[in-house]
Design a protein around this motif. Structure first.
Motif, mmCIF file in Angstrom:
data_model
loop_
_atom_site.group_PDB
_atom_site.id
_atom_site.type_symbol
_atom_site.label_atom_id
_atom_site.label_comp_id
_atom_site.label_asym_id
_atom_site.label_seq_id
_atom_site.Cartn_x
_atom_site.Cartn_y
_atom_site.Cartn_z
ATOM 1 N N GLU A 92 0.822 -1.208 0.000
ATOM 2 C CA GLU A 92 0.000 0.000 0.000
ATOM 3 C C GLU A 92 0.861 1.265 0.000
ATOM 4 O OE1 GLU A 92 -3.173 0.034 2.867
ATOM 5 O OE2 GLU A 92 -4.071 -1.798 2.081
ATOM 6 N N THR A 98 -2.775 4.980 5.138
ATOM 7 C CA THR A 98 -2.767 3.716 5.864
ATOM 8 C C THR A 98 -1.356 3.388 6.341
ATOM 9 O OG1 THR A 98 -2.424 2.388 3.860
ATOM 10 C CG2 THR A 98 -4.701 2.812 4.529
ATOM 11 N N THR A 115 -3.063 -4.055 7.181
ATOM 12 C CA THR A 115 -2.957 -2.596 7.128
ATOM 13 C C THR A 115 -4.221 -2.000 7.730
ATOM 14 O OG1 THR A 115 -3.951 -2.503 4.916
ATOM 15 C CG2 THR A 115 -1.542 -2.646 5.032
ATOM 16 N N GLY A 117 -6.226 2.215 8.556
ATOM 17 C CA GLY A 117 -6.159 3.657 8.436
ATOM 18 C C GLY A 117 -5.335 4.262 9.557
ATOM 19 N N ARG A 118 -4.640 5.345 9.256
ATOM 20 C CA ARG A 118 -3.800 6.000 10.266
ATOM 21 C C ARG A 118 -4.594 6.380 11.502
ATOM 22 N NH1 ARG A 118 1.031 8.521 8.634
ATOM 23 N NH2 ARG A 118 2.011 7.269 7.007
ATOM 24 N N ARG A 124 -11.023 0.745 6.236
ATOM 25 C CA ARG A 124 -9.819 0.999 5.449
ATOM 26 C C ARG A 124 -8.750 -0.068 5.618
ATOM 27 N NH1 ARG A 124 -7.776 7.104 4.977
ATOM 28 N NH2 ARG A 124 -6.777 6.086 3.204
ATOM 29 N N GLY A 125 -9.018 -1.046 6.498
ATOM 30 C CA GLY A 125 -8.029 -2.079 6.775
ATOM 31 C C GLY A 125 -8.145 -3.282 5.855
#
Length: 292
Positions: A92, A98, A115, A117-118, A124-125
């Motif tokens: 990614e 991410t 992964t 998201g921040r 989003r993972g």
């Protein structure tokens, strides 16, 4: 049973990704948010701290000279001698929103790595399978993918979305670590205290899972029954791995991410890294195979 030991190392803002090297007796782990890699003798003594140029979330064994770090934009080989980092393959890399999260090596030598998201944004993972430099997306639409681990024979994989509260299992091809079926719920933790975080499997196939926010480790049977709960002196344990000469202890990272001043005061060992006797024998984490 022996008492829990707290390693001589600074607190972690977000400790994660522990790894044990039986040749040297060294424990490795990272602090994701502070971009630090820790190296500590399990038998006692102060930890060495290695500053990293990027956020890393897991330490993975490779060979006598190198390990692999899962980082925000890819997997990096790190040499022990000089600490040099070389990107092995991207993950990614095009998505600045991410970062990597939980990971574990399958008995085949392939890596499952997640992964997210921040800011832990919903959906989003994802979880990926990495064989050599070949990256395959397995599962998406997750929020905080965690608890990645495998049955001793490699025929079953486990994972969780901490946000969803369910430990999942999926049938795998033991030769490759790739799914051959659809995930099903192994244990439903919805409504329980805390959240399912990192996990590891012992030699008998029991799943040991850190419960973030609940100051404990839980052991689950291969049939999906919660067998045992071990209290811990940290409220936010994040990830375990088996360690020690007999592989009968768990090396457990923790965190103080998101804690208020009052919560830290009530949790004096917040962010510490622990060595926890569990009275069962674990398995040594397989090395990642650089070639598929």
């Amino acid at each position: 049973m022996d008492a829990i030991t707290i390693l001589d190392a600074p607190r972690c803002h977000l400790g994660e990704g522990p790894c044990y090297d039986p040749r040297t007796g060294i424990a490795w782990w990272v602090d994701i948010l502070e971009r630090r890699l820790f190296e500590a003798p399990l038998a006692g003594g102060p930890a060495r701290i290695h500053d990293l140029p990027l956020m890393a979330s897991a330490v993975v064994a490779v060979d006598e000279d190198r390990h692999l770090l899962a980082a925000k934009d890819g997997l990096y080989l790190r040499t022990f001698g000089d600490g040099g980092l070389t990107r092995f393959c991207p993950l990614e890399a095009e998505n600045a929103g991410t970062r990597s999260n939980d990971g574990r090596v399958h008995p085949s030598g392939a890596l499952w790595i997640s992964t997210m998201g921040r800011d832990a944004e919903p959906g989003r993972g994802a979880i990926y399978h990495v064989a050599g430099t070949r990256v395959t997306r397995l599962f998406g639409g997750l929020t905080i993918p965690n608890a990645i681990c495998f049955a001793p024979d490699g025929a079953t994989g486990y994972f969780a979305d901490t946000d969803a509260g369910r430990l999942k299992r999926v049938a795998l091809d033991p030769r490759t670590g790739l799914p051959v079926g659809e995930p099903a719920t192994h244990y439903d933790h919805r409504g329980g205290e805390g959240g399912l975080d990192g996990a590891v499997v012992d030699a008998e196939g029991r799943i040991w899972c850190a419960r973030w926010g609940a100051a404990c480790l839980d052991a689950y049977s291969p049939d999906g029954e919660r067998l045992r709960t071990l209290p811990l002196p940290v409220s936010r344990p994040s990830c375990p791995t088996f360690a020690g000469p007999g592989l009968d202890h768990l090396l457990v990272t923790s965190a103080y991410e998101g804690m208020t001043t009052e919560e830290r005061a009530a949790d004096p060992e917040h962010g510490r890294t622990l060595v926890v006797p569990v009275g069962v024998r674990g398995l040594l984490e397989p090395a990642f195979a650089l070639r598929s």
